[in-house]
Design a protein around this motif. Structure first.
Motif, PDB file in Angstrom:
ATOM      1  N   CYS A  77       0.849  -1.189   0.000  1.00 42.59           N
ATOM      2  CA  CYS A  77       0.000   0.000   0.000  1.00 42.59           C
ATOM      3  C   CYS A  77       0.882   1.234   0.000  1.00 42.59           C
ATOM      4  N   CYS A 127      -2.509   4.558   4.426  1.00 42.58           N
ATOM      5  CA  CYS A 127      -2.527   3.106   4.476  1.00 42.58           C
ATOM      6  C   CYS A 127      -2.779   2.638   5.901  1.00 42.58           C
ATOM      7  N   CYS A 136      -3.825   5.081  -2.364  1.00 43.46           N
ATOM      8  CA  CYS A 136      -4.815   5.983  -1.767  1.00 43.46           C
ATOM      9  C   CYS A 136      -4.959   7.299  -2.534  1.00 43.46           C
TER      10      CYS A 136
END
Length: 135
Positions: A119, A131, A125
């Motif tokens: 992540c 994350c 994101c």
């Protein structure tokens, strides 16, 4: 643990330095403001020339508890008003150590048990979130 600017039991109290404390104080673990010297009131909007809240990284009544994100919380949590750490997902204990037997923590941008999930704040994101411990 609560997301940014949310505090208290059930993460039900919102507090931000800018909006709640008028940039004249800091948020405590219960979502209330601790005002900078010279300011008072629930939202630190009253200039009174007095007051002596704790300096940076000092918390609790009488400024008797030291807490820093980097030192006390191992960069894996945030300091609460009593000087203790509230750990991010995947971390626990007084100094927010990695969960799962104390083995080596995952490297940057790798998460979850066994370090199996990737992540990145930028790509996963889209720079609009962070994350979590499960990737």
């Amino acid at each position: 643990p609560c997301v940014k600017d949310m505090y208290g039991e059930g993460c039900s109290a919102e507090c931000s330095i800018a909006a709640t404390c008028n940039n004249q104080g800091r948020c405590l673990g219960d979502g209330s403001c601790e005002c900078l010297p010279g300011f008072s009131g629930a939202d630190c909007n009253t200039g009174d020339g007095g007051g002596d809240p704790c300096v940076k990284d000092m918390y609790a009544e009488g400024c008797s508890a030291e807490c820093s994100i980097a030192g006390t919380c191992s960069r894996n949590g945030r300091c609460l008003g009593d000087g203790s750490c509230e750990c991010f997902p995947g971390f626990s204990g007084e100094s927010c150590e990695p969960e799962g037997g104390g083995g080596d923590p995952c490297v940057k941008n790798i998460y979850a048990e066994g370090c199996t999930a990737q992540c990145s704040m930028e790509s996963t994101c889209s720079r609009h979130g962070r994350c979590l411990g499960d990737g």
